[in-house]
Write an enzyme that holds these catalytic residues in place. Structure first.
Site, PDB file in Angstrom:
ATOM      1  N   ARG A 159     -49.215  -5.541 -50.155  1.00 24.41           N
ATOM      2  CA  ARG A 159     -50.538  -5.619 -49.818  1.00 24.41           C
ATOM      3  C   ARG A 159     -51.127  -6.425 -50.867  1.00 24.41           C
ATOM      4  NH1 ARG A 159     -48.484   0.009 -49.811  1.00 24.41           N
ATOM      5  NH2 ARG A 159     -48.963   0.743 -47.749  1.00 24.41           N
ATOM      6  N   LYS A 182     -49.559   2.962 -52.277  1.00 25.56           N
ATOM      7  CA  LYS A 182     -50.582   3.773 -52.226  1.00 25.56           C
ATOM      8  C   LYS A 182     -49.953   5.189 -52.399  1.00 25.56           C
ATOM      9  CE  LYS A 182     -53.194   1.733 -48.531  1.00 25.56           C
ATOM     10  NZ  LYS A 182     -53.645   1.881 -47.142  1.00 25.56           N
ATOM     11  N   HIS A 250     -53.945  -9.942 -45.348  1.00 26.73           N
ATOM     12  CA  HIS A 250     -53.415  -8.893 -44.896  1.00 26.73           C
ATOM     13  C   HIS A 250     -52.549  -9.240 -43.869  1.00 26.73           C
ATOM     14  CE1 HIS A 250     -52.618  -4.539 -45.336  1.00 26.73           C
ATOM     15  NE2 HIS A 250     -52.677  -4.402 -44.055  1.00 26.73           N
ATOM     16  N   ARG A 253     -49.083  -9.860 -44.395  1.00 26.83           N
ATOM     17  CA  ARG A 253     -48.030  -8.670 -44.562  1.00 26.83           C
ATOM     18  C   ARG A 253     -47.676  -8.060 -43.252  1.00 26.83           C
ATOM     19  NH1 ARG A 253     -46.892  -3.448 -47.106  1.00 26.83           N
ATOM     20  NH2 ARG A 253     -47.914  -1.804 -46.126  1.00 26.83           N
ATOM     21  N   HIS A 276     -44.724   2.551 -46.186  1.00 25.49           N
ATOM     22  CA  HIS A 276     -45.485   3.517 -45.186  1.00 25.49           C
ATOM     23  C   HIS A 276     -44.847   4.762 -45.495  1.00 25.49           C
ATOM     24  CE1 HIS A 276     -46.540  -0.066 -42.277  1.00 25.49           C
ATOM     25  NE2 HIS A 276     -47.326   0.113 -43.145  1.00 25.49           N
ATOM     26  N   TYR A 285     -45.720  -1.950 -34.999  1.00 25.04           N
ATOM     27  CA  TYR A 285     -45.151  -3.174 -34.888  1.00 25.04           C
ATOM     28  C   TYR A 285     -44.422  -3.437 -33.620  1.00 25.04           C
ATOM     29  CZ  TYR A 285     -47.030  -3.875 -39.504  1.00 25.04           C
ATOM     30  OH  TYR A 285     -48.187  -3.845 -40.547  1.00 25.04           O
TER      31      TYR A 285
END
Length: 305
Positions: A159, A182, A250, A253, A276, A285
């Site tokens: 990110r 995150k 972004h 990524r 994730h 994806y």
């Protein structure tokens, strides 16, 4: 007006999110706005400030009224689903703490919405974008810096906040980086040779003292490089190449993940590389790949023309 007891409960929940789940400051601010807005609505809807016992009595009809009110303010289905998720999390915590049944809130169903698919670049377009960044600045170290940042986004699937959050103590850059993503979740990301080479070139040219406790990527005046600066230079490069507006930092990524998947990468491994929390996020994806295959089929099949 939110009652003092409700305000204290909201703050307690936010503190718990930070302490137990490592929620980022921006996430906490969003949670505070979403749940605070819900509590303000309940106060107005009921005609008086609601204490904890009153909040425990919020029913199905109240939830429907709040959702209708929120949608009436031109809030989209995706945003409403996010707000509802925050409210449910708050009520789950509050009901366990206060000992009441929160089924009415927790059973509220989020509106359906079409999940946006990632919009990756084609491999040659991603490479062209990185190479064109070099032409966007007359200052060699700035050009090298921009290339290094975007190469990390594409080469490692970072990110932009993760790339710009790197400290100079990662130098000399090894073949793997420990990234904190995150929610404070850590992951190990391999660094491909072109990405290491791009960073080394930037370090050689950078006029600022890259002490270990300072940001790796610097602005022109020596402060931390801002995401907006990377977005602007990427916008200039994509305009020069005639790429769509979706060609953002972004998107690099997204391109990393899609190109790995197309090359036969394992979905679980890609999930770990991207950081994730849920495999369902990474599975988006596969939908991108399926959509691309269908486009190829329609264009190539005699009856699809």
């Amino acid at each position: 007006m939110i009652s003092p007891a409700a305000r204290d409960a909201l703050q307690g929940w936010l503190d718990a999110q930070k302490a137990l789940k490592g929620a980022a400051d921006n996430t906490l601010e969003a949670y505070g706005r979403d749940v605070g807005g819900f509590l303000a609505f309940v106060t107005e809807h009921k005609g008086e400030a609601q204490g904890l016992s009153a909040l425990a009595r919020v029913g199905v009809a109240d939830m429907r009224s709040w959702m209708a009110f929120t949608r009436g303010k031109d809030v989209g289905a995706r945003s409403l689903a996010r707000k509802l998720s925050a409210v449910k999390s708050f009520y789950r915590w509050l009901s366990e703490r206060e000992g009441f049944d929160a089924t009415a809130v927790l059973s509220a169903r989020a509106p359906k919405f079409q999940r946006k698919l990632p919009r990756p670049l084609a491999p040659d377009a991603a490479q062209d974008l990185i190479e064109t960044l070099e032409m966007q600045s007359e200052n060699p170290w700035v050009a090298a810096r921009d290339q290094a940042v975007v190469t990390l986004l594409y080469g490692c699937g970072l990110r932009i906040s993760e790339a710009l959050g790197l400290r100079a103590d990662v130098l000399p850059m090894a073949e793997a980086l420990r990234i904190t993503g995150k929610g404070g979740k850590e992951r190990i990301v391999p660094v491909i040779a072109p990405a290491r080479a791009a960073v080394e070139q930037y370090v050689r040219l950078c006029p600022h003292d890259l002490t270990p406790d300072r940001p790796l990527f610097r602005g022109v005046r020596g402060g931390a490089l801002s995401p907006r600066a990377v977005q602007k230079v990427t916008q200039a490069a994509r305009t020069q190449l005639g790429l769509p507006a979706s060609a953002t930092p972004h998107a690099m990524r997204h391109s990393f993940a899609t190109h790995l998947l197309n090359a036969g990468g394992d979905l679980r491994a890609i999930q770990e590389l991207l950081g994730h929390a849920s495999l369902s996020t990474t599975q988006a994806y596969t939908a991108v790949d399926s959509a691309r295959l269908m486009d190829v089929y329609r264009n190539a099949h005699p009856k699809g023309r």
